[in-house]
Design a protein around this motif. Structure first.
Motif, PDB file in Angstrom:
ATOM      1  N   ALA A 182      -7.964   6.875  14.119  1.00 35.20           N
ATOM      2  CA  ALA A 182      -8.592   8.147  13.722  1.00 35.20           C
ATOM      3  C   ALA A 182      -7.883   8.807  12.541  1.00 35.20           C
ATOM      4  O   ALA A 182      -8.540   9.363  11.653  1.00 35.20           O
ATOM      5  N   ARG A 183      -6.562   8.750  12.516  1.00 37.02           N
ATOM      6  CA  ARG A 183      -5.832   9.377  11.393  1.00 37.02           C
ATOM      7  C   ARG A 183      -6.164   8.705  10.075  1.00 37.02           C
ATOM      8  O   ARG A 183      -6.373   9.369   9.062  1.00 37.02           O
ATOM      9  N   MET A 184      -6.216   7.370  10.086  1.00 38.37           N
ATOM     10  CA  MET A 184      -6.564   6.636   8.862  1.00 38.37           C
ATOM     11  C   MET A 184      -8.008   6.931   8.466  1.00 38.37           C
ATOM     12  O   MET A 184      -8.305   7.091   7.283  1.00 38.37           O
ATOM     13  N   ALA A 185      -8.896   6.993   9.439  1.00 35.80           N
ATOM     14  CA  ALA A 185     -10.303   7.286   9.153  1.00 35.80           C
ATOM     15  C   ALA A 185     -10.444   8.668   8.526  1.00 35.80           C
ATOM     16  O   ALA A 185     -11.190   8.847   7.560  1.00 35.80           O
ATOM     17  N   ASP A 186      -9.720   9.645   9.056  1.00 36.16           N
ATOM     18  CA  ASP A 186      -9.784  11.005   8.504  1.00 36.16           C
ATOM     19  C   ASP A 186      -9.259  11.065   7.081  1.00 36.16           C
ATOM     20  O   ASP A 186      -9.754  11.820   6.258  1.00 36.16           O
ATOM     21  N   ALA A 187      -8.262  10.274   6.775  1.00 36.91           N
ATOM     22  CA  ALA A 187      -7.642  10.315   5.451  1.00 36.91           C
ATOM     23  C   ALA A 187      -8.371   9.471   4.413  1.00 36.91           C
ATOM     24  O   ALA A 187      -8.383   9.813   3.232  1.00 36.91           O
ATOM     25  N   LEU A 188      -8.981   8.359   4.847  1.00 34.92           N
ATOM     26  CA  LEU A 188      -9.528   7.393   3.893  1.00 34.92           C
ATOM     27  C   LEU A 188     -11.026   7.133   4.037  1.00 34.92           C
ATOM     28  O   LEU A 188     -11.544   6.207   3.416  1.00 34.92           O
ATOM     29  N   PHE A 248      -4.492   8.265  -3.335  1.00 31.41           N
ATOM     30  CA  PHE A 248      -4.092   9.656  -3.461  1.00 31.41           C
ATOM     31  C   PHE A 248      -5.316  10.541  -3.652  1.00 31.41           C
ATOM     32  O   PHE A 248      -6.347  10.096  -4.150  1.00 31.41           O
ATOM     33  N   PRO A 249      -5.212  11.810  -3.243  1.00 28.01           N
ATOM     34  CA  PRO A 249      -6.336  12.720  -3.426  1.00 28.01           C
ATOM     35  C   PRO A 249      -6.473  13.085  -4.897  1.00 28.01           C
ATOM     36  O   PRO A 249      -5.515  12.937  -5.670  1.00 28.01           O
ATOM     37  N   PRO A 250      -7.661  13.544  -5.301  1.00 26.48           N
ATOM     38  CA  PRO A 250      -7.804  13.983  -6.697  1.00 26.48           C
ATOM     39  C   PRO A 250      -6.831  15.130  -6.987  1.00 26.48           C
ATOM     40  O   PRO A 250      -6.512  15.912  -6.093  1.00 26.48           O
ATOM     41  N   VAL A 251      -6.377  15.201  -8.196  1.00 23.68           N
ATOM     42  CA  VAL A 251      -5.399  16.216  -8.588  1.00 23.68           C
ATOM     43  C   VAL A 251      -6.059  17.179  -9.565  1.00 23.68           C
ATOM     44  O   VAL A 251      -6.775  16.758 -10.474  1.00 23.68           O
ATOM     45  N   THR A 252      -5.809  18.455  -9.365  1.00 24.32           N
ATOM     46  CA  THR A 252      -6.304  19.445 -10.318  1.00 24.32           C
ATOM     47  C   THR A 252      -5.115  20.129 -10.963  1.00 24.32           C
ATOM     48  O   THR A 252      -4.031  20.194 -10.391  1.00 24.32           O
ATOM     49  N   ILE A 309       0.851  -1.182   0.000  1.00 23.65           N
ATOM     50  CA  ILE A 309       0.000   0.000   0.000  1.00 23.65           C
ATOM     51  C   ILE A 309       0.889   1.235   0.000  1.00 23.65           C
ATOM     52  O   ILE A 309       1.804   1.352   0.828  1.00 23.65           O
ATOM     53  N   LYS A 310       0.616   2.159  -0.913  1.00 23.20           N
ATOM     54  CA  LYS A 310       1.349   3.419  -0.972  1.00 23.20           C
ATOM     55  C   LYS A 310       0.367   4.572  -0.789  1.00 23.20           C
ATOM     56  O   LYS A 310      -0.754   4.519  -1.289  1.00 23.20           O
ATOM     57  N   TYR A 311       0.805   5.576  -0.056  1.00 21.14           N
ATOM     58  CA  TYR A 311      -0.024   6.745   0.224  1.00 21.14           C
ATOM     59  C   TYR A 311       0.683   7.976  -0.331  1.00 21.14           C
ATOM     60  O   TYR A 311       1.895   8.126  -0.165  1.00 21.14           O
ATOM     61  N   PHE A 312      -0.076   8.861  -0.968  1.00 22.18           N
ATOM     62  CA  PHE A 312       0.514  10.022  -1.614  1.00 22.18           C
ATOM     63  C   PHE A 312      -0.114  11.330  -1.140  1.00 22.18           C
ATOM     64  O   PHE A 312      -1.255  11.359  -0.696  1.00 22.18           O
ATOM     65  N   ALA A 313       0.662  12.400  -1.277  1.00 28.57           N
ATOM     66  CA  ALA A 313       0.238  13.782  -1.052  1.00 28.57           C
ATOM     67  C   ALA A 313      -0.381  13.970   0.334  1.00 28.57           C
ATOM     68  O   ALA A 313       0.206  13.554   1.325  1.00 28.57           O
ATOM     69  N   SER A 314      -1.552  14.606   0.400  1.00 29.39           N
ATOM     70  CA  SER A 314      -2.150  14.929   1.700  1.00 29.39           C
ATOM     71  C   SER A 314      -2.513  13.689   2.505  1.00 29.39           C
ATOM     72  O   SER A 314      -2.515  13.730   3.735  1.00 29.39           O
ATOM     73  N   ILE A 315      -2.796  12.576   1.841  1.00 28.92           N
ATOM     74  CA  ILE A 315      -3.100  11.343   2.574  1.00 28.92           C
ATOM     75  C   ILE A 315      -1.864  10.884   3.332  1.00 28.92           C
ATOM     76  O   ILE A 315      -1.928  10.563   4.517  1.00 28.92           O
ATOM     77  N   ARG A 316      -0.731  10.897   2.667  1.00 26.58           N
ATOM     78  CA  ARG A 316       0.530  10.526   3.314  1.00 26.58           C
ATOM     79  C   ARG A 316       0.825  11.464   4.486  1.00 26.58           C
ATOM     80  O   ARG A 316       1.236  11.021   5.560  1.00 26.58           O
ATOM     81  N   GLU A 317       0.582  12.750   4.303  1.00 27.99           N
ATOM     82  CA  GLU A 317       0.830  13.711   5.369  1.00 27.99           C
ATOM     83  C   GLU A 317      -0.081  13.472   6.568  1.00 27.99           C
ATOM     84  O   GLU A 317       0.349  13.572   7.711  1.00 27.99           O
ATOM     85  N   GLN A 318      -1.346  13.134   6.318  1.00 29.31           N
ATOM     86  CA  GLN A 318      -2.291  12.900   7.402  1.00 29.31           C
ATOM     87  C   GLN A 318      -1.953  11.665   8.226  1.00 29.31           C
ATOM     88  O   GLN A 318      -2.065  11.694   9.448  1.00 29.31           O
ATOM     89  N   ILE A 319      -1.565  10.586   7.565  1.00 29.54           N
ATOM     90  CA  ILE A 319      -1.347   9.348   8.311  1.00 29.54           C
ATOM     91  C   ILE A 319       0.105   9.159   8.751  1.00 29.54           C
ATOM     92  O   ILE A 319       0.379   8.334   9.606  1.00 29.54           O
ATOM     93  N   GLY A 320       1.010   9.907   8.148  1.00 32.07           N
ATOM     94  CA  GLY A 320       2.396   9.869   8.586  1.00 32.07           C
ATOM     95  C   GLY A 320       3.225   8.698   8.080  1.00 32.07           C
ATOM     96  O   GLY A 320       4.296   8.444   8.597  1.00 32.07           O
TER      97      GLY A 320
END
Length: 85
Positions: free
Chosen positions: A43-49, A79-83, A5-16
């Motif tokens: 809680a951190r994972m819940a907030d991110a995912l 990863f979060p949506p990218v604009t 499992i890989k986490y990117f951008a703000s998700i990675r920042e939220q869960i550490g």
């Protein structure tokens, strides 16, 4: 089923964490089911995912829907949506 499992951008920042390997006892697992399992950890994972958040998922470098069924040794990226602009 072992998954990378890989986490990117703000998700990675939220869960550490940047990435992890998980072993889930399930013969078939959808992206939505994996996301729910990960979100239930703390809680951190819940907030991110959490289910209501706009999170994109790629399995083995291809964007997939939540109903996609993963196989053993898949690489899953959240990863979060990218604009652009």
């Amino acid at each position: 089923m072992k998954l990378i499992i890989k986490y990117f951008a703000s998700i990675r920042e939220q869960i550490g964490i940047e990435h992890e390997t998980v072993d889930i006892d399930a013969p078939h697992l959808t992206v939505d089911a994996l996301r729910a399992r990960l979100a239930s950890r703390n809680a951190r994972m819940a907030d991110a995912l959490s289910e209501g958040l706009p999170v994109r998922t790629a399995v083995n470098h291809e964007l997939v829907a939540g109903t996609f069924v993963m196989r053993q040794d898949s690489e899953v990226a959240f990863f979060p949506p990218v604009t652009g602009g």
